[in-house]
Design an enzyme around this catalytic site. Structure first.
Site, PDB file in Angstrom:
ATOM      1  N   SER A  16       6.797  -1.546   1.066  1.00 24.42           N
ATOM      2  CA  SER A  16       5.509  -1.004   0.649  1.00 24.42           C
ATOM      3  C   SER A  16       4.369  -1.964   0.989  1.00 24.42           C
ATOM      4  CB  SER A  16       5.561  -0.656  -0.841  1.00 24.42           C
ATOM      5  OG  SER A  16       4.635   0.341  -1.126  1.00 24.42           O
ATOM      6  N   LYS A  28       3.687  -3.924   4.654  1.00 27.17           N
ATOM      7  CA  LYS A  28       2.516  -4.089   5.525  1.00 27.17           C
ATOM      8  C   LYS A  28       2.447  -5.554   5.970  1.00 27.17           C
ATOM      9  CE  LYS A  28       0.120  -1.038   2.180  1.00 27.17           C
ATOM     10  NZ  LYS A  28       0.478   0.298   2.463  1.00 27.17           N
ATOM     11  N   HIS A  66       9.660   7.030  -2.754  1.00 28.32           N
ATOM     12  CA  HIS A  66       9.221   5.684  -2.419  1.00 28.32           C
ATOM     13  C   HIS A  66      10.125   4.637  -3.084  1.00 28.32           C
ATOM     14  CE1 HIS A  66       6.099   2.946  -1.101  1.00 28.32           C
ATOM     15  NE2 HIS A  66       6.038   2.402  -2.308  1.00 28.32           N
TER      16      HIS A  66
HETATM   17  C1  GCU Z   1       0.296   2.075  -3.612  1.00 30.72           C
HETATM   18  C2  GCU Z   1      -0.500   1.999  -2.332  1.00 30.72           C
HETATM   19  C3  GCU Z   1       0.369   1.799  -1.106  1.00 30.72           C
HETATM   20  C4  GCU Z   1       1.378   0.726  -1.336  1.00 30.72           C
HETATM   21  C5  GCU Z   1       2.130   0.950  -2.626  1.00 30.72           C
HETATM   22  C6  GCU Z   1       3.119  -0.145  -3.005  1.00 30.72           C
HETATM   23  O1  GCU Z   1       0.974   3.286  -3.683  1.00 30.72           O
HETATM   24  O2  GCU Z   1      -1.238   3.174  -2.215  1.00 30.72           O
HETATM   25  O3  GCU Z   1      -0.415   1.505   0.030  1.00 30.72           O
HETATM   26  O4  GCU Z   1       2.245   0.636  -0.223  1.00 30.72           O
HETATM   27  O5  GCU Z   1       1.217   1.019  -3.679  1.00 30.72           O
HETATM   28  O6  GCU Z   1       2.964  -1.286  -2.588  1.00 30.72           O
HETATM   29  O7  GCU Z   1       4.040   0.147  -3.775  1.00 30.72           O
END
Ligand code: GCU
Length: 455
Positions: A281, A285, A430
Site C-alpha cells: 500500500s 509506493k 486490500h
Molecule cells: C489509503 C490511501 C492509499 C494507501 C492506503 C494504505 O487507503 O488512500 O493510497 O495506499 O491508505 O496505505 O493502506
C-alpha cells in the site's frame, strides 16, 4: 542463545567496508542538484544470469559517459497504447528520438525519467548522509539469527537514527535472498516465530530467505504535522519551508530503504545481489520508488500500492472510484511534494505515468501484487501499468510478462511470471496476506527465469 553488541567507527567509503557487523563511512558532501541519494560509483550485477546488466547505482544527471546512441532520425511516437488508451512512451527520449537498446535506456532515458519523477511526483531525494554508522546487536534464537541494526545518519542539520530488524536463517550458508520490508504499520515485532499474514517471518526464514524490516515512521512520521521530524530535518533547516520540489514522507521512506541496503551490503551473512525491497500500500509506493532509483535492489515488490504506486495516474478513478492524484494530495498532504499538486484533476499534463516508474526497474525483477476488490487502488490500472512496463524489459529480451494475454482480467490467485516480471491478482480486498506471500515465496524471485512454469 547469545547476544553480542558491536560497533565500529571506521572512516572510509562504503565499498571499503567488508569485515565485521558494523561500519561507519564518511561521504564527501554530496549535495549536488538531482538528489544523489546513492553511492555514485557502486556497481551491481543482477543475480546469477550473467547475460544482462551491470548498471550504475545512481543515474543522476550524468551524461558524460560518451554514449552517442541518440541517433538523429530515429523518431519515436510520443505515446503508446495501453489497454486502448494513450500513455507517454517510455522509450522516447526527450529529444524525440527512440531508445534503441539497453545502452540508451540506461544512460539516457533512465536519467530523464528519474529527473521527471523527482521533479513532478516524488520530490528530490535526500542526499547521502555525510556520516553513517551501523550498530549491530545479534541474538541467536533457534534456527534464526536476529540482528537489530541501528542505522545512524548525519546531515548538515544534525544526526539521527532508525532501526532495522534482520532475521537470518542459519540452516543454509547464505540465505536464498533477502526481503527488505518498508513497514508503515509498526506491526512487525522482534520474535522470529511470528507469522502474521502481513509479515510471516517464520514462514520466510523456513523457506531459506532472510527478512529485514524498517519502520517507515522512524524515517518520516506518517503525519502531516510531524513528517519532517525523522530524517528530513537532518538535511533541511527545520525553521524553513521545504522547497516545493523536495521529497516528503514517501521519498524519505524510500531513502531509508537505500540506507538499509547500505548496511546489508556489508553483512557477510547476506548476499547483496539478492535483496528485494517490498512494501504494501503506501509502503508499496515507497518500495517501487526505492527500487526504481536504487539498482542495488535485485527485486522490487509493490503490493496493492494503487495511486502513485502501481496504478496508472491518467485513469483517474478508473471508473471504480479509485484514488486520484487530487484525492491523494488532499488526504495525505505530507506524502508528496507541492509540485505534484499541479496535476490534481490534471493527470494528462504529467510528463510521466506509473508504467514508466515500473519500467525503471528493468531489467531487474519487478513484482506487482493486486487484489480483485481493492477498488481504491484500481487493480485494472495496476495491471495495465505492468503491461506497459514490459516495453523496457523488451530491450533486454525480457518482455515476457507471464500473462499470456494483455487483456484485463487475468486469471486470479496464481502467479504470472516471466523471466524478469511477475504479477498476480489475488481474490479479495486490500491487504498483504499469506496468499500474497505464498506467491512471492514460490519459485525463486532472485534467479532470473527460474521457476517460471505454473507461477
Ligand atoms: C489509503 C490511501 C492509499 C494507501 C492506503 C494504505 O487507503 O488512500 O493510497 O495506499 O491508505 O496505505 O493502506
Amino acid at each position: 542463545m547469545y547476544t553480542s553488541n558491536r560497533r565500529c567507527d571506521r572512516p572510509g567509503r562504503l565499498r571499503a567496508v567488508t569485515q565485521g557487523k558494523c561500519a561507519l563511512f564518511l561521504v564527501a558532501a554530496v549535495f549536488a542538484a538531482g538528489g544523489a541519494a546513492l553511492p555514485p560509483e557502486t556497481k551491481t550485477e543482477f543475480g546469477p544470469v550473467g547475460a544482462v546488466s551491470e548498471l550504475d547505482v545512481d543515474d543522476g544527471d550524468d551524461r558524460s559517459s560518451g554514449f552517442s546512441v541518440d541517433v538523429p532520425g530515429i523518431v519515436a511516437d510520443a505515446t503508446i497504447s495501453i489497454g486502448g488508451d494513450d500513455y507517454p512512451n517510455p522509450l522516447r527520449l526527450q529529444s524525440g528520438n527512440a531508445v534503441d537498446g539497453p545502452d540508451s535506456w540506461e544512460n539516457l532515458r533512465r536519467p530523464e525519467l528519474l529527473a521527471d519523477f523527482r521533479e513532478h511526483v516524488y520530490g528530490q531525494s535526500l542526499p547521502l548522509p555525510t556520516e553513517q554508522t551501523f550498530d549491530v546487536s545479534t541474538t541467536e534464537i533457534g534456527d534464526v539469527v536476529r540482528k537489530t541494526v541501528t542505522i545512524g545518519v548525519t546531515g548538515p542539520e544534525g544526526s539521527g537514527s532508525f532501526d532495522m530488524t534482520l532475521f537470518v536463517p542459519t540452516g543454509e550458508s547464505t540465505p536464498r535472498g533477502t526481503f527488505l520490508m518498508i513497514d508503515h504499520r509498526g506491526s512487525v515485532g522482534d520474535d522470529p516465530g511470528q507469522s502474521s499474514g502481513y509479515a510471516p517471518v517464520s514462514t520466510i526464514t523456513d523457506a531459506g530467505y532472510a527478512f529485514a524490516v524498517i519502520d517507515a515512521n522512524d524515517l518520516a512520521p506518517d503525519d502531516s504535522g510531524s513528517y519532517r521530524d525523522g530524517v528530513i530535518n537532518l538535511f533541511h533547516p527545520s525553521g524553513q519551508d521545504l522547497p516545493d520540489d523536495a521529497g516528503r514522507a514517501i521519498s524519505a521512506w524510500a531513502w531509508g530503504a537505500s540506507r538499509a541496503m547500505d548496511y546489508l551490503e556489508t553483512d557477510p551473512d547476506i548476499d547483496p545481489a539478492k535483496v528485494g525491497v517490498i512494501g504494501h500500500s503506501r509502503s508499496g509506493k515507497a518500495s517501487l520508488w526505492a527500487g526504481a532509483q536504487d539498482t542495488r535492489f535485485a527485486a522490487v515488490i509493490t503490493n496493492n500500492s494503487g495511486s502513485t504506486g502501481a496504478k496508472l495516474a491518467r485513469r483517474g478513478d478508473g471508473g471504480v472510484g479509485a484514488e486520484t492524484v487530487a484525492r491523494i494530495n488532499s488526504a495525505f498532504p505530507h506524502w508528496f511534494p507541492q509540485t505534484y499538486r499541479e496535476y490534481n484533476d490534471n493527470e494528462s499534463a504529467l510528463p510521466v505515468d506509473q508504467h514508466e516508474l515500473m519500467a525503471l526497474v528493468a531489467p531487474r525483477r519487478l513484482v506487482v501484487g493486486s487484489a480483485t476488490d481493492d477498488s481504491n487502488a484500481d487493480p485494472q490500472g495496476e495491471f495495465l501499468a505492468y503491461v506497459g512496463a514490459a516495453r523496457a524489459y523488451e530491450l533486454y529480451g525480457l518482455g515476457d510478462t507471464g500473462l499470456g494475454s494483455n487483456d484485463w482480467r487475468p486469471e486470479t490467485d496464481r502467479g504470472h511470471r516471466g523471466p524478469a516480471m511477475s504479477y498476480h491478482l489475488r481474490s479479495g480486498g486490500h491487504g498483504l496476506s499469506g496468499a500474497d506471500w505464498d506467491i512471492y515465496l514460490d519459485g525463486d524471485l532472485f534467479s532470473r527465469g527460474a521457476g517460471r512454469a505454473g507461477l
